[in-house]
Design a protein around this motif. Sequence first.
Motif, PDB file in Angstrom:
ATOM      1  N   PRO A 116       0.817  -1.212   0.000  1.00  0.00           N
ATOM      2  CA  PRO A 116       0.000   0.000   0.000  1.00  0.00           C
ATOM      3  C   PRO A 116       0.853   1.265   0.000  1.00  0.00           C
ATOM      4  O   PRO A 116       1.877   1.346   0.673  1.00  0.00           O
ATOM      5  N   GLY A 117       0.452   2.228  -0.816  1.00  0.00           N
ATOM      6  CA  GLY A 117       1.191   3.477  -0.894  1.00  0.00           C
ATOM      7  C   GLY A 117       2.471   3.369  -1.700  1.00  0.00           C
ATOM      8  O   GLY A 117       3.252   4.320  -1.757  1.00  0.00           O
ATOM      9  N   PHE A 118       2.679   2.244  -2.351  1.00  0.00           N
ATOM     10  CA  PHE A 118       3.902   2.074  -3.134  1.00  0.00           C
ATOM     11  C   PHE A 118       3.555   1.440  -4.481  1.00  0.00           C
ATOM     12  O   PHE A 118       3.245   2.167  -5.438  1.00  0.00           O
ATOM     13  N   GLN A 143      15.086   4.776 -21.983  1.00  0.00           N
ATOM     14  CA  GLN A 143      15.299   6.074 -21.340  1.00  0.00           C
ATOM     15  C   GLN A 143      14.017   6.472 -20.628  1.00  0.00           C
ATOM     16  O   GLN A 143      12.913   6.227 -21.126  1.00  0.00           O
ATOM     17  N   VAL A 144      14.139   7.064 -19.463  1.00  0.00           N
ATOM     18  CA  VAL A 144      12.951   7.493 -18.714  1.00  0.00           C
ATOM     19  C   VAL A 144      12.431   8.791 -19.304  1.00  0.00           C
ATOM     20  O   VAL A 144      12.986   9.865 -19.078  1.00  0.00           O
ATOM     21  N   LYS A 145      11.366   8.681 -20.080  1.00  0.00           N
ATOM     22  CA  LYS A 145      10.708   9.853 -20.642  1.00  0.00           C
ATOM     23  C   LYS A 145       9.481  10.221 -19.826  1.00  0.00           C
ATOM     24  O   LYS A 145       9.150  11.390 -19.637  1.00  0.00           O
ATOM     25  N   VAL A 146       8.773   9.188 -19.366  1.00  0.00           N
ATOM     26  CA  VAL A 146       7.598   9.366 -18.506  1.00  0.00           C
ATOM     27  C   VAL A 146       7.869   8.572 -17.236  1.00  0.00           C
ATOM     28  O   VAL A 146       8.246   7.396 -17.300  1.00  0.00           O
ATOM     29  N   GLY A 147       7.666   9.214 -16.109  1.00  0.00           N
ATOM     30  CA  GLY A 147       8.050   8.591 -14.854  1.00  0.00           C
ATOM     31  C   GLY A 147       6.955   7.822 -14.141  1.00  0.00           C
ATOM     32  O   GLY A 147       5.946   7.408 -14.727  1.00  0.00           O
ATOM     33  N   ASN A 148       7.172   7.653 -12.850  1.00  0.00           N
ATOM     34  CA  ASN A 148       6.351   6.787 -12.011  1.00  0.00           C
ATOM     35  C   ASN A 148       5.210   7.537 -11.323  1.00  0.00           C
ATOM     36  O   ASN A 148       5.193   7.695 -10.105  1.00  0.00           O
ATOM     37  N   LYS A 149       4.275   7.982 -12.127  1.00  0.00           N
ATOM     38  CA  LYS A 149       3.071   8.623 -11.598  1.00  0.00           C
ATOM     39  C   LYS A 149       2.074   7.548 -11.161  1.00  0.00           C
ATOM     40  O   LYS A 149       2.151   6.403 -11.594  1.00  0.00           O
ATOM     41  N   ARG A 150       1.128   7.914 -10.335  1.00  0.00           N
ATOM     42  CA  ARG A 150       0.093   6.983  -9.905  1.00  0.00           C
ATOM     43  C   ARG A 150      -0.587   6.367 -11.129  1.00  0.00           C
ATOM     44  O   ARG A 150      -0.999   7.066 -12.061  1.00  0.00           O
ATOM     45  N   GLY A 151      -0.709   5.066 -11.135  1.00  0.00           N
ATOM     46  CA  GLY A 151      -1.381   4.357 -12.212  1.00  0.00           C
ATOM     47  C   GLY A 151      -0.482   3.959 -13.359  1.00  0.00           C
ATOM     48  O   GLY A 151      -0.896   3.193 -14.232  1.00  0.00           O
ATOM     49  N   ASN A 152       0.751   4.456 -13.397  1.00  0.00           N
ATOM     50  CA  ASN A 152       1.641   4.112 -14.503  1.00  0.00           C
ATOM     51  C   ASN A 152       2.219   2.707 -14.356  1.00  0.00           C
ATOM     52  O   ASN A 152       2.540   2.266 -13.257  1.00  0.00           O
ATOM     53  N   LEU A 153       2.366   2.019 -15.494  1.00  0.00           N
ATOM     54  CA  LEU A 153       2.937   0.675 -15.545  1.00  0.00           C
ATOM     55  C   LEU A 153       4.411   0.760 -15.893  1.00  0.00           C
ATOM     56  O   LEU A 153       4.796   1.490 -16.813  1.00  0.00           O
ATOM     57  N   ILE A 168       6.160  -6.642 -13.869  1.00  0.00           N
ATOM     58  CA  ILE A 168       5.637  -5.287 -14.012  1.00  0.00           C
ATOM     59  C   ILE A 168       5.104  -4.818 -12.666  1.00  0.00           C
ATOM     60  O   ILE A 168       4.655  -5.621 -11.847  1.00  0.00           O
ATOM     61  N   PHE A 169       5.151  -3.516 -12.437  1.00  0.00           N
ATOM     62  CA  PHE A 169       4.472  -2.977 -11.270  1.00  0.00           C
ATOM     63  C   PHE A 169       3.623  -1.783 -11.679  1.00  0.00           C
ATOM     64  O   PHE A 169       3.907  -1.104 -12.669  1.00  0.00           O
ATOM     65  N   ILE A 170       2.574  -1.571 -10.904  1.00  0.00           N
ATOM     66  CA  ILE A 170       1.678  -0.431 -11.079  1.00  0.00           C
ATOM     67  C   ILE A 170       1.878   0.476  -9.869  1.00  0.00           C
ATOM     68  O   ILE A 170       1.812   0.019  -8.723  1.00  0.00           O
ATOM     69  N   ASN A 171       2.128   1.732 -10.106  1.00  0.00           N
ATOM     70  CA  ASN A 171       2.360   2.673  -9.010  1.00  0.00           C
ATOM     71  C   ASN A 171       1.052   3.051  -8.328  1.00  0.00           C
ATOM     72  O   ASN A 171       0.095   3.474  -8.982  1.00  0.00           O
ATOM     73  N   PHE A 172       1.038   2.923  -7.000  1.00  0.00           N
ATOM     74  CA  PHE A 172      -0.122   3.369  -6.232  1.00  0.00           C
ATOM     75  C   PHE A 172      -0.117   4.887  -6.051  1.00  0.00           C
ATOM     76  O   PHE A 172      -1.160   5.494  -5.864  1.00  0.00           O
ATOM     77  N   LYS A 173       1.061   5.476  -6.093  1.00  0.00           N
ATOM     78  CA  LYS A 173       1.178   6.926  -5.912  1.00  0.00           C
ATOM     79  C   LYS A 173       2.323   7.422  -6.791  1.00  0.00           C
ATOM     80  O   LYS A 173       2.961   6.635  -7.501  1.00  0.00           O
ATOM     81  N   ASP A 174       2.586   8.703  -6.752  1.00  0.00           N
ATOM     82  CA  ASP A 174       3.708   9.252  -7.509  1.00  0.00           C
ATOM     83  C   ASP A 174       5.014   8.861  -6.804  1.00  0.00           C
ATOM     84  O   ASP A 174       5.341   9.405  -5.741  1.00  0.00           O
ATOM     85  N   ASN A 175       5.729   7.903  -7.389  1.00  0.00           N
ATOM     86  CA  ASN A 175       6.998   7.445  -6.822  1.00  0.00           C
ATOM     87  C   ASN A 175       8.156   8.092  -7.585  1.00  0.00           C
ATOM     88  O   ASN A 175       8.865   7.453  -8.359  1.00  0.00           O
ATOM     89  N   VAL A 176       8.321   9.377  -7.354  1.00  0.00           N
ATOM     90  CA  VAL A 176       9.309  10.161  -8.099  1.00  0.00           C
ATOM     91  C   VAL A 176      10.723   9.615  -7.935  1.00  0.00           C
ATOM     92  O   VAL A 176      11.540   9.674  -8.862  1.00  0.00           O
ATOM     93  N   ALA A 177      11.028   9.045  -6.780  1.00  0.00           N
ATOM     94  CA  ALA A 177      12.378   8.546  -6.532  1.00  0.00           C
ATOM     95  C   ALA A 177      12.773   7.452  -7.519  1.00  0.00           C
ATOM     96  O   ALA A 177      13.949   7.257  -7.807  1.00  0.00           O
ATOM     97  N   LEU A 178      11.780   6.738  -8.057  1.00  0.00           N
ATOM     98  CA  LEU A 178      12.086   5.658  -9.000  1.00  0.00           C
ATOM     99  C   LEU A 178      12.505   6.187 -10.367  1.00  0.00           C
ATOM    100  O   LEU A 178      13.160   5.479 -11.135  1.00  0.00           O
ATOM    101  N   VAL A 196      -7.172  -1.849  -8.786  1.00  0.00           N
ATOM    102  CA  VAL A 196      -5.792  -1.972  -8.301  1.00  0.00           C
ATOM    103  C   VAL A 196      -5.737  -1.627  -6.816  1.00  0.00           C
ATOM    104  O   VAL A 196      -5.075  -2.311  -6.026  1.00  0.00           O
ATOM    105  N   ASP A 197      -6.443  -0.597  -6.415  1.00  0.00           N
ATOM    106  CA  ASP A 197      -6.446  -0.176  -5.016  1.00  0.00           C
ATOM    107  C   ASP A 197      -7.021  -1.246  -4.083  1.00  0.00           C
ATOM    108  O   ASP A 197      -6.699  -1.275  -2.896  1.00  0.00           O
ATOM    109  N   ARG A 198      -7.869  -2.130  -4.636  1.00  0.00           N
ATOM    110  CA  ARG A 198      -8.512  -3.154  -3.808  1.00  0.00           C
ATOM    111  C   ARG A 198      -7.751  -4.483  -3.789  1.00  0.00           C
ATOM    112  O   ARG A 198      -8.180  -5.432  -3.123  1.00  0.00           O
ATOM    113  N   LEU A 199      -6.646  -4.594  -4.506  1.00  0.00           N
ATOM    114  CA  LEU A 199      -5.887  -5.846  -4.511  1.00  0.00           C
ATOM    115  C   LEU A 199      -5.438  -6.200  -3.098  1.00  0.00           C
ATOM    116  O   LEU A 199      -5.056  -5.322  -2.317  1.00  0.00           O
ATOM    117  N   TYR A 200      -5.447  -7.479  -2.791  1.00  0.00           N
ATOM    118  CA  TYR A 200      -5.088  -7.899  -1.429  1.00  0.00           C
ATOM    119  C   TYR A 200      -3.645  -7.531  -1.119  1.00  0.00           C
ATOM    120  O   TYR A 200      -2.725  -7.864  -1.865  1.00  0.00           O
TER     121      TYR A 200
END
Length: 261
Positions: A116-118, A143-153, A168-178, A196-200
Motif C-alpha cells: 500500500p502506498g507504493f 530512457q525514462v521519458k515518462v516517470g512513475n506517476k500513480r497508475g503508470n505501468l 511489471i508494477f503499477i504505481n499506487f502513488k507518484d513514486n518520483v524517486a524511481l 488496483v487499489d482493492r488488490l489484497y
Amino acid sequence: MRRLFISTLVCSSLFAQPAATKGPAKGASTSTKGASTSKGSVAAKAPAKSAVNPALLNPAALKAKAPETFKAQFTTTKGDLTVEVHRDWAPIGADRFYNLVKNGFYNDASFFRVVPGFVAQFGMSASPAVNKAWQNASIKDDQVKVGNKRGNLVFAAMQIPNSRTTQIFINFKDNVALDTQGFAAFGTVIDGMDVVDRLYSGYGDNGPDQGLISTEGKAYLDKNFPKLDSVKTARILPGAAAAPAAKKTEPATKKTEPTKK
C-alpha cells in the motif's frame, strides 16, 4: 531480512527478477505431508493444469513491434482494469509487454507483491516451465521519458543494467524517486484503478519468495498465500494491429529504358 525501506529503494530485491536456481531454493520444504493416502484408498485426482501457449516457451521468437498506441484489458479476481500503452514513452518495454499479453503470458499470474502506498507487482507466470524460459530473456533499458506517476505501468528490474524480463508494477502513488533509478513507464491505467487499489495487500513485503514462484508457479502461491489476487486473463483490445515491419529501401538509381533487341 526481506523487508524493504521504501524511502531508500536501494535493496537489490526491490523489483528483482529471480535468479536461476538449481534444485529447491534454500529453506524450501520438500515435505509431502498431507499428500499420502491411507492403504486401500483411492488417490485424489490432480487438478487439471492450465494450457500453456507453446509460443511462450520460445521468447526469442516473440519480437513483434507494438502499435504506437494500444490498450490491454486485464480481468482480475477483483474486477477489470484497462491500460493504455504509448510506445513513444518506452518502445522496448512497450514491445515486450505487447508480445507477452498477446501470447497469454499474464493469464493466471498473481499480484504477488502489493505494498500500500507504493506498488502492486506481478508478472511471474503460473507455469514453472514458462518462468524458466523467460528468466534470462532480458531486454535493454529504455530512457525514462515518462516517470512513475500513480497508475503508470513500469517493468521491474534488478540493480544491474538491462535486466528487465516480464515483471511489471503499477504505481499506487507518484513514486518520483524511481524515476532517477531508471524505471521507465510505458503505459498507464485508464480505467479500473479502483480495482488496483482493492488488490489484497495483507502479505506486503513479507510475502512470497520469488525463487519459489519461479520454480513452483501458481501451485506454490495457492498453497501458501491463498489470499493473493491474480489476473484471470489479459488481452489486447481490438483496434491495436501490430506495426508492420520496416521495409528495406533500395538506393535510388537512374531510370533506364529497356534495351531493344
